[in-house]
Design a protein around this motif. Structure first.
Motif, PDB file in Angstrom:
ATOM      1  N   ARG A  80       0.773  -1.399  -0.176  1.00 42.57           N
ATOM      2  CA  ARG A  80       0.071  -0.087  -0.060  1.00 42.57           C
ATOM      3  C   ARG A  80       0.811   1.063   0.066  1.00 42.57           C
ATOM      4  O   ARG A  80       0.724   2.017  -0.694  1.00 42.57           O
ATOM      5  CB  ARG A  80      -0.882  -0.031   1.263  1.00 42.57           C
ATOM      6  N   GLU A  81       1.863   1.368   0.716  1.00 45.07           N
ATOM      7  CA  GLU A  81       2.827   2.402   0.987  1.00 45.07           C
ATOM      8  C   GLU A  81       3.793   2.511   0.108  1.00 45.07           C
ATOM      9  O   GLU A  81       4.602   3.657  -0.213  1.00 45.07           O
ATOM     10  CB  GLU A  81       3.211   2.711   2.401  1.00 45.07           C
ATOM     11  N   GLY A  82       4.323   1.508  -0.582  1.00 37.94           N
ATOM     12  CA  GLY A  82       5.422   1.317  -1.516  1.00 37.94           C
ATOM     13  C   GLY A  82       6.750   0.970  -0.283  1.00 37.94           C
ATOM     14  O   GLY A  82       6.750   0.927   0.566  1.00 37.94           O
ATOM     15  N   PHE A  83       7.741   0.120  -1.515  1.00 42.79           N
ATOM     16  CA  PHE A  83       8.828   0.049  -0.621  1.00 42.79           C
ATOM     17  C   PHE A  83       9.932  -0.217  -1.694  1.00 42.79           C
ATOM     18  O   PHE A  83      10.021  -0.369  -2.723  1.00 42.79           O
ATOM     19  CB  PHE A  83       8.504  -1.502   0.227  1.00 42.79           C
ATOM     20  N   VAL A  84      11.272  -0.512  -1.022  1.00 41.08           N
ATOM     21  CA  VAL A  84      12.363  -0.816  -1.823  1.00 41.08           C
ATOM     22  C   VAL A  84      12.805  -1.836  -1.114  1.00 41.08           C
ATOM     23  O   VAL A  84      13.104  -2.135   0.204  1.00 41.08           O
ATOM     24  CB  VAL A  84      13.345   0.174  -1.956  1.00 41.08           C
ATOM     25  N   ARG A  85      13.229  -3.297  -1.881  1.00 36.80           N
ATOM     26  CA  ARG A  85      13.767  -4.380  -1.449  1.00 36.80           C
ATOM     27  C   ARG A  85      15.370  -4.323  -1.902  1.00 36.80           C
ATOM     28  O   ARG A  85      15.542  -4.165  -2.968  1.00 36.80           O
ATOM     29  CB  ARG A  85      13.195  -5.716  -2.043  1.00 36.80           C
TER      30      ARG A  85
END
Length: 124
Positions: A80-85
């Motif tokens: 929902r909020e976005g991410f970086v892996r």
């Protein structure tokens, strides 16, 4: 609300708040709520997979493949909020997840965080 930098791309080197290199960007997903990236097709983790069925279950399966260390609630929050892996450096490093509010700036091929590596979500 924080958003991922528009210049974010796979392969960027990631540095924590102490300026230590901690890995490289492996995958990312923009926020579902980001007006600059409307619709799930634009938010897909894997740009090459945009022709696939992009329901929440399939997106979660691709974004978190093999990541049993994250709860379903946390996975939904990241989507929902976005991410970086990132692919973290070092023996037994595992994957680390960065949320938009942990990013200080993106400069060229460098992603600089506002937090130390120890503050990132870690999955073995």
């Amino acid at each position: 609300m924080h958003a991922l930098p528009e210049t974010l791309h796979v392969g960027m080197k990631v540095f924590d708040s102490t300026n230590a290199e901690i890995g490289t960007v492996e995958d990312f997903k923009f926020s579902d709520e980001d007006p600059a990236t409307p619709g799930l097709e634009q938010n897909d983790v894997h740009p090459m997979d945009r022709e696939r069925d992009d329901d929440l279950v399939s997106i979660m399966a691709r974004a978190f493949a093999g990541e049993d260390g994250l709860s379903d609630e946390l996975k939904e929050k990241l989507l929902r909020e976005g991410f970086v892996r990132i692919d973290a450096e070092g023996l037994f490093a595992g994957d680390r997840y960065i949320t938009p509010d942990q990013i200080a700036r993106a400069d060229g091929d460098r992603l600089v965080l506002s937090v130390p590596k120890s503050d990132l979500m870690h999955v073995h």
